[in-house]
Design an enzyme around this catalytic site. Sequence first.
Site, PDB file in Angstrom:
ATOM      1  N   GLU A 124       0.819  -0.865   0.020  1.00 33.11           N
ATOM      2  CA  GLU A 124       0.321   0.070  -0.301  1.00 33.11           C
ATOM      3  C   GLU A 124       0.694   1.053   0.076  1.00 33.11           C
ATOM      4  O   GLU A 124       1.802   1.054   0.783  1.00 33.11           O
ATOM      5  CB  GLU A 124      -0.895  -0.083   1.134  1.00 33.11           C
ATOM      6  CG  GLU A 124      -1.557   1.281   1.495  1.00 33.11           C
ATOM      7  CD  GLU A 124      -2.740   1.208   3.002  1.00 33.11           C
ATOM      8  OE1 GLU A 124      -2.934   0.070   3.619  1.00 33.11           O
ATOM      9  OE2 GLU A 124      -2.897   2.399   2.986  1.00 33.11           O
ATOM     10  N   GLU A 128      -2.866  11.118   2.953  1.00 28.80           N
ATOM     11  CA  GLU A 128      -3.676  10.977   3.432  1.00 28.80           C
ATOM     12  C   GLU A 128      -3.674  12.681   4.034  1.00 28.80           C
ATOM     13  O   GLU A 128      -3.010  13.259   4.801  1.00 28.80           O
ATOM     14  CB  GLU A 128      -4.079  10.059   3.896  1.00 28.80           C
ATOM     15  CG  GLU A 128      -4.458   8.935   3.614  1.00 28.80           C
ATOM     16  CD  GLU A 128      -3.645   7.712   5.353  1.00 28.80           C
ATOM     17  OE1 GLU A 128      -4.474   6.394   5.496  1.00 28.80           O
ATOM     18  OE2 GLU A 128      -2.974   7.765   5.226  1.00 28.80           O
TER      19      GLU A 128
END
Length: 367
Positions: A124, A128
């Site tokens: 991943e 964010e």
Amino acid sequence: MSFLRTVLPIALLASNALAQTFTDCNPLNSTCPDDPALGTTYPEVFNSSSQTELDVGFWNTTAGGSLMSFTDGGLELTLSEKGQSITAQSQFYIMFGTLEVIMEAAPGTGIISSLVLLSDDLDEIDVEIMGGNASFAESNWYGWGDQNQRNALYHPVDNVHNQHNYTIEWSQQQLIWHIDGNAVRTVPYAKPHEYPQSPCFIRFGIWAGGDSNQEGTVAWAGGKTDWSQGPFTMKVQSVKVTDATTNVTSYSYGDNSGSYQSIKSDPGESKFEKLMNKVSKTQAVVNHFNSLSTGAKIGIACGIAGVLLVGIIGFAVFCIKQRRAGKREKALADQSWNEQAAELDAYRQRMARGDFAIQHMGHGEKY
Ligand SMILES: *[C@@H]1O[C@H](CO)[C@@H](O)[C@H](O)[C@H]1NC(C)=O
Ligand SMILES: *[C@@H]1O[C@H](CO)[C@@H](O)[C@H](O)[C@H]1NC(C)=O
Ligand SMILES: *[C@@H]1O[C@H](CO)[C@@H](O)[C@H](O)[C@H]1NC(C)=O
Ligand SMILES: *[C@@H]1O[C@H](CO)[C@@H](O)[C@H](O)[C@H]1NC(C)=O
Ligand SMILES: *[C@@H]1O[C@H](CO)[C@@H](O)[C@H](O)[C@H]1NC(C)=O
Ligand SMILES: *[C@@H]1O[C@H](CO)[C@@H](O)[C@H](O)[C@H]1NC(C)=O
């Protein structure tokens, strides 16, 4: 209370809650279907003048589709109530490559605007952005969804609610996050589990970390979300995805190592490439027409009208000819019609007389 006793445990808890932990099929454990490859560059500018929903050929809206809207300033993802979230996920995978997103992060304490590259074995790579902190964007990554990893870093940004260019450049050698053209973080290659190296799809969206029932997640997200301050909107102007592997239709895992060396691909033109070529051919015709002078456009319009007119005249001539040629046939047809009509008339008269009355049929009798 000391920093270590209060802040640190919360920070640890926070990271625990954030790695993506779900995958339809984990190739490290199972035999999974092949991943459809992008195999090319997919540039998408969101604009209500050209679309009203995400192209289902490229995207799957897995949450909150009705909370998306297109404007001429981009795609808007809006949360206004507890429990809402919006997620769009690419139908395609890339094997190394680039994700470039031009966007304005949503405001709102605890509201997270996120960009994710995620693989079937849970490698991943993330950006964010916490709506409650206008000055920083977070970069993060995980290998195999390992929640014990602590890779988050924060990068200064001049107001995340303005438009910025967040680009993730992912290769076999290194992983680089760029913000507005500046490389803000570089992670060098490491072995599987310690460096993302399997085919990834793209996920972007908005969710309320500040609504989580996990204290650590709320702390990580910047605090509890106050919905009375909403609605909270993330605006995405464009997404451009480049697959570093080209002329490829699918990816598959050759073994359970999770290593980039084990990834196999099938050569050819991907279905996404075909879809784009189809769209661009239509678009090329439209663009060509739009680029013409008014005179040329009128010329083409006259041409089309001319073709229609020729068609109409042709049809009229055809009708006249048919009428002439058909005169004899028509006479014959009329005669046969008259005969049939006479027969029908006779039939009606016989019916009226009761010639066809059904005999012997009483109640309760079977047919
Ligand atoms: C394989 O599956 C087991 C059981 O479902 C799980 O505990 C383990 O984490 C999996 N391994 C990997 C590498 O995903
Ligand atoms: C889209 O996502 C939903 C929910 O995850 C899933 O059930 C569905 O199969 C997906 N559709 C496609 C075309 O991938
Ligand atoms: C969206 O398209 C319209 C019409 O073509 C154009 O005027 C507008 O500038 C576009 N918006 C963006 C953000 O490019
Ligand atoms: C924003 O985030 C940075 C980095 O985590 C932190 O140092 C700063 O205190 C935060 N600011 C606010 C207002 O939360
Ligand atoms: C966004 O940033 C990347 C990386 O620096 C750069 O290559 C790209 O041209 C930028 N895109 C735009 C639209 O400015
Ligand atoms: C793509 O792969 C096919 C099948 O192997 C091959 O025939 C073709 O030449 C390749 N095209 C390009 C542009 O490399």
